[in-house]
Write a protein that holds these residues in place. Structure first.
Motif, PDB file in Angstrom:
ATOM      1  N   ASP A   1       0.863  -1.179   0.000  1.00 49.64           N
ATOM      2  CA  ASP A   1       0.000   0.000   0.000  1.00 49.64           C
ATOM      3  C   ASP A   1       0.903   1.234   0.000  1.00 49.64           C
ATOM      4  N   MET A   2       1.056   1.845  -1.175  1.00 52.38           N
ATOM      5  CA  MET A   2       1.954   2.987  -1.326  1.00 52.38           C
ATOM      6  C   MET A   2       1.232   4.155  -1.957  1.00 52.38           C
ATOM      7  N   SER A   3       1.662   5.347  -1.574  1.00 51.33           N
ATOM      8  CA  SER A   3       1.142   6.546  -2.217  1.00 51.33           C
ATOM      9  C   SER A   3       1.871   6.727  -3.549  1.00 51.33           C
ATOM     10  N   GLU A   4       1.302   7.521  -4.440  1.00 51.05           N
ATOM     11  CA  GLU A   4       1.975   7.892  -5.689  1.00 51.05           C
ATOM     12  C   GLU A   4       1.960   9.409  -5.791  1.00 51.05           C
ATOM     13  N   PRO A   5       3.096  10.044  -5.845  1.00 55.89           N
ATOM     14  CA  PRO A   5       4.388   9.383  -5.870  1.00 55.89           C
ATOM     15  C   PRO A   5       4.698   8.716  -4.536  1.00 55.89           C
ATOM     16  N   ALA A   6       5.548   7.713  -4.608  1.00 49.17           N
ATOM     17  CA  ALA A   6       5.915   6.962  -3.409  1.00 49.17           C
ATOM     18  C   ALA A   6       6.654   7.865  -2.429  1.00 49.17           C
ATOM     19  N   PHE A   7       6.385   7.672  -1.144  1.00 47.38           N
ATOM     20  CA  PHE A   7       7.113   8.416  -0.114  1.00 47.38           C
ATOM     21  C   PHE A   7       8.598   8.076  -0.195  1.00 47.38           C
ATOM     22  N   LEU A   8       8.921   6.791  -0.262  1.00 50.13           N
ATOM     23  CA  LEU A   8      10.300   6.327  -0.478  1.00 50.13           C
ATOM     24  C   LEU A   8      10.308   5.489  -1.745  1.00 50.13           C
ATOM     25  N   ASP A   9      11.093   5.911  -2.698  1.00 54.06           N
ATOM     26  CA  ASP A   9      11.187   5.191  -3.958  1.00 54.06           C
ATOM     27  C   ASP A   9      12.623   4.725  -4.167  1.00 54.06           C
ATOM     28  N   VAL A  10      13.507   5.673  -4.342  1.00 53.01           N
ATOM     29  CA  VAL A  10      14.936   5.399  -4.490  1.00 53.01           C
ATOM     30  C   VAL A  10      15.613   5.879  -3.206  1.00 53.01           C
ATOM     31  N   ILE A  11      16.345   4.969  -2.556  1.00 52.45           N
ATOM     32  CA  ILE A  11      16.956   5.279  -1.259  1.00 52.45           C
ATOM     33  C   ILE A  11      18.480   5.307  -1.404  1.00 52.45           C
ATOM     34  N   PRO A  12      19.089   6.509  -1.280  1.00 49.31           N
ATOM     35  CA  PRO A  12      20.553   6.596  -1.347  1.00 49.31           C
ATOM     36  C   PRO A  12      21.158   6.509   0.051  1.00 49.31           C
ATOM     37  N   LEU A  13      22.208   5.718   0.184  1.00 54.05           N
ATOM     38  CA  LEU A  13      22.960   5.635   1.445  1.00 54.05           C
ATOM     39  C   LEU A  13      24.404   6.015   1.152  1.00 54.05           C
ATOM     40  N   ARG A  14      24.853   7.124   1.738  1.00 57.41           N
ATOM     41  CA  ARG A  14      26.234   7.563   1.562  1.00 57.41           C
ATOM     42  C   ARG A  14      27.038   7.184   2.799  1.00 57.41           C
ATOM     43  N   PHE A  15      28.251   6.714   2.574  1.00 60.43           N
ATOM     44  CA  PHE A  15      29.099   6.288   3.687  1.00 60.43           C
ATOM     45  C   PHE A  15      30.561   6.405   3.283  1.00 60.43           C
ATOM     46  N   GLY A  16      31.418   6.441   4.273  1.00 61.42           N
ATOM     47  CA  GLY A  16      32.840   6.553   4.027  1.00 61.42           C
ATOM     48  C   GLY A  16      33.580   5.282   4.396  1.00 61.42           C
ATOM     49  N   VAL A  17      34.588   4.975   3.632  1.00 64.45           N
ATOM     50  CA  VAL A  17      35.478   3.843   3.906  1.00 64.45           C
ATOM     51  C   VAL A  17      36.815   4.436   4.325  1.00 64.45           C
ATOM     52  N   ALA A  18      37.171   4.238   5.597  1.00 66.58           N
ATOM     53  CA  ALA A  18      38.416   4.775   6.124  1.00 66.58           C
ATOM     54  C   ALA A  18      39.550   3.754   6.074  1.00 66.58           C
ATOM     55  N   ASP A  19      39.198   2.466   6.044  1.00 69.50           N
ATOM     56  CA  ASP A  19      40.200   1.398   6.030  1.00 69.50           C
ATOM     57  C   ASP A  19      39.776   0.342   5.017  1.00 69.50           C
ATOM     58  N   ALA A  20      40.376   0.362   3.849  1.00 63.84           N
ATOM     59  CA  ALA A  20      39.982  -0.536   2.759  1.00 63.84           C
ATOM     60  C   ALA A  20      40.412  -1.980   2.992  1.00 63.84           C
ATOM     61  N   PHE A  21      41.016  -2.275   4.149  1.00 65.14           N
ATOM     62  CA  PHE A  21      41.396  -3.649   4.485  1.00 65.14           C
ATOM     63  C   PHE A  21      40.375  -4.305   5.405  1.00 65.14           C
ATOM     64  N   GLN A  22      39.280  -3.595   5.703  1.00 67.34           N
ATOM     65  CA  GLN A  22      38.225  -4.138   6.550  1.00 67.34           C
ATOM     66  C   GLN A  22      37.006  -4.525   5.718  1.00 67.34           C
ATOM     67  N   HIS A  23      36.125  -5.295   6.343  1.00 66.25           N
ATOM     68  CA  HIS A  23      34.832  -5.642   5.754  1.00 66.25           C
ATOM     69  C   HIS A  23      33.840  -4.553   6.142  1.00 66.25           C
ATOM     70  N   TYR A  24      33.228  -3.933   5.150  1.00 60.91           N
ATOM     71  CA  TYR A  24      32.150  -2.969   5.372  1.00 60.91           C
ATOM     72  C   TYR A  24      30.857  -3.615   4.907  1.00 60.91           C
ATOM     73  N   HIS A  25      29.938  -3.819   5.845  1.00 64.39           N
ATOM     74  CA  HIS A  25      28.631  -4.375   5.525  1.00 64.39           C
ATOM     75  C   HIS A  25      27.616  -3.272   5.779  1.00 64.39           C
ATOM     76  N   VAL A  26      26.889  -2.852   4.731  1.00 63.05           N
ATOM     77  CA  VAL A  26      25.962  -1.720   4.823  1.00 63.05           C
ATOM     78  C   VAL A  26      24.570  -2.213   4.420  1.00 63.05           C
ATOM     79  N   PRO A  27      23.783  -2.702   5.382  1.00 62.07           N
ATOM     80  CA  PRO A  27      22.457  -3.224   5.073  1.00 62.07           C
ATOM     81  C   PRO A  27      21.395  -2.128   5.028  1.00 62.07           C
ATOM     82  N   LEU A  28      20.279  -2.466   4.397  1.00 61.98           N
ATOM     83  CA  LEU A  28      19.113  -1.587   4.367  1.00 61.98           C
ATOM     84  C   LEU A  28      17.932  -2.353   4.936  1.00 61.98           C
ATOM     85  N   LEU A  29      17.293  -1.786   5.943  1.00 60.39           N
ATOM     86  CA  LEU A  29      16.049  -2.314   6.503  1.00 60.39           C
ATOM     87  C   LEU A  29      14.974  -1.314   6.105  1.00 60.39           C
TER      88      LEU A  29
END
Length: 117
Positions: free
Chosen positions: A77-105
């Protein structure tokens, strides 16, 4: 060797977000460079790391989740236009030797994220 992963959970139904298209961008100032596009599998995950090895470097990134298409396909059940359609998540990687897991709920009306393991 570090790497980037994600997963999507449809918290409105308590199900994995299957078939969600995700664009991956590298950010440099105001410049966005598309690195890759992936689609989540039946478990709401990608079949392999989104980036790893030499491709995964220190810097700013953006994951763009096309969640609205998923929720429409689910008959949510969504409105049109959708309240959330495309969701951007911006984040920084400070140590490229680590595992970065960025989930979306997500639901059609809310979302959250965190740095997972």
């Amino acid at each position: 060797m570090g790497y980037l992963t994600t997963h999507v959970l449809d918290t409105s139904q308590g199900l994995p977000g299957k078939g969600i298209r995700i664009e991956v961008y590298r950010l440099e100032g105001e410049t966005r460079t598309l690195i890759k596009e992936v689609v989540t599998n039946s478990d709401g995950r990608c079949d392999e790391p989104i980036m790893e090895g030499d491709a995964f470097t220190v810097g700013q990134y953006e994951l763009v989740f096309h969640a609205g298409d998923y929720f429409r396909a689910q008959g949510s059940d969504m409105s049109e236009p959708a309240f959330l359609d495309v969701i951007p998540l911006r984040f920084g990687v400070a140590d490229a030797f680590q595992h970065y897991h960025v989930p979306l709920l997500a639901t059609p009306y809310s979302y959250s994220t965190y740095r997972g393991s």
